[in-house]
Design an enzyme around this catalytic site. Structure first.
Site, PDB file in Angstrom:
ATOM      1  N   ARG A  81       0.717  -1.120   0.166  1.00 46.72           N
ATOM      2  CA  ARG A  81       0.272  -0.076   0.092  1.00 46.72           C
ATOM      3  C   ARG A  81       0.640   1.249   0.012  1.00 46.72           C
ATOM      4  NH1 ARG A  81      -5.144   1.689   2.362  1.00 46.72           N
ATOM      5  NH2 ARG A  81      -5.826   4.384   0.950  1.00 46.72           N
ATOM      6  N   ARG A  92      -5.917   0.606  -4.107  1.00 53.30           N
ATOM      7  CA  ARG A  92      -4.689   0.071  -3.151  1.00 53.30           C
ATOM      8  C   ARG A  92      -4.714  -1.547  -3.602  1.00 53.30           C
ATOM      9  NH1 ARG A  92      -9.409   2.529   0.185  1.00 53.30           N
ATOM     10  NH2 ARG A  92      -8.848   4.179  -1.115  1.00 53.30           N
ATOM     11  N   ASP A  95      -6.452  -2.602   1.653  1.00 56.84           N
ATOM     12  CA  ASP A  95      -6.488  -1.451   3.021  1.00 56.84           C
ATOM     13  C   ASP A  95      -8.087  -1.883   3.722  1.00 56.84           C
ATOM     14  OD1 ASP A  95      -7.643   1.673   3.572  1.00 56.84           O
ATOM     15  OD2 ASP A  95      -9.316   0.787   2.716  1.00 56.84           O
ATOM     16  N   ASP A  97      -9.012  -1.185   7.335  1.00 60.78           N
ATOM     17  CA  ASP A  97      -9.993  -0.189   8.506  1.00 60.78           C
ATOM     18  C   ASP A  97     -10.222  -0.604   9.609  1.00 60.78           C
ATOM     19  OD1 ASP A  97     -10.158   2.065   6.639  1.00 60.78           O
ATOM     20  OD2 ASP A  97     -11.947   1.176   5.581  1.00 60.78           O
TER      21      ASP A  97
END
Length: 168
Positions: A81, A92, A95, A97
């Site tokens: 990333r 990307r 990711d 989160d």
């Protein structure tokens, strides 16, 4: 503490990257107690022909939200990333989160939990509901199932299979 993480990417070998990220999460953050199916989703917030693969993971950890965030950011970087200060949304490799930290409400410069845009995004809610449909959002006081039913996002979120049963 229980964390709900959402993992996704649309560059490279999406399945291998998700599997690697999950292994690194279990090694560095905590025990994965549940993992959703893999969902293929259109990019949210930008135009791109490469769809995302997303998966939610329910993780038991001894870490604080900020400690988990630091490790998640390192995992993203190790998996290729590259963050851009000029572009908020873009393609990307990975990711990760933090969507929820148990029932905590965290609002710092670095971490906002529950994730402030989770209720607007079907690609977050669909896998989250698969894992914990009756979880009550600590701010909105509604279940994740209800939030999904009321979500105005119309992007397609298509189940493609189980993380370890799929081949890219």
């Amino acid at each position: 503490m229980d964390l709900l993480l959402l993992l996704g990417g649309n560059s490279g070998d999406r399945l291998a990257l998700l599997r690697n990220a999950l292994a690194m999460i279990e090694e560095r953050i905590g025990v994965i107690k549940g993992c959703s199916s893999v969902y293929e989703t259109e990019p949210w917030g930008f135009e791109c022909s490469d769809s995302f693969y997303n998966v939610a993971a329910f993780v038991d950890t001894e870490l604080s939200g900020e400690e988990a965030l630091d490790i998640a950011l390192n995992i993203e970087q190790e998996l290729g990333r590259v963050r851009s200060s000029r572009q908020r949304y873009g393609s990307r490799t990975m990711d990760i989160d933090i969507i929820l930290c148990g029932d905590q409400i965290i609002n710092t410069d670095r971490l906002q939990v529950p994730h402030p845009r989770m209720c607007e995004r079907r690609f977050v809610l669909v896998p989250a509901v698969e894992l914990m449909p009756d979880y009550v959002h600590p701010i909105r006081n509604l279940t994740l199932s209800t939030l999904l039913a009321n979500c105005s996002d119309n992007l397609e979120v298509k189940k493609v299979g189980e993380i370890f049963g799929l081949k890219e």
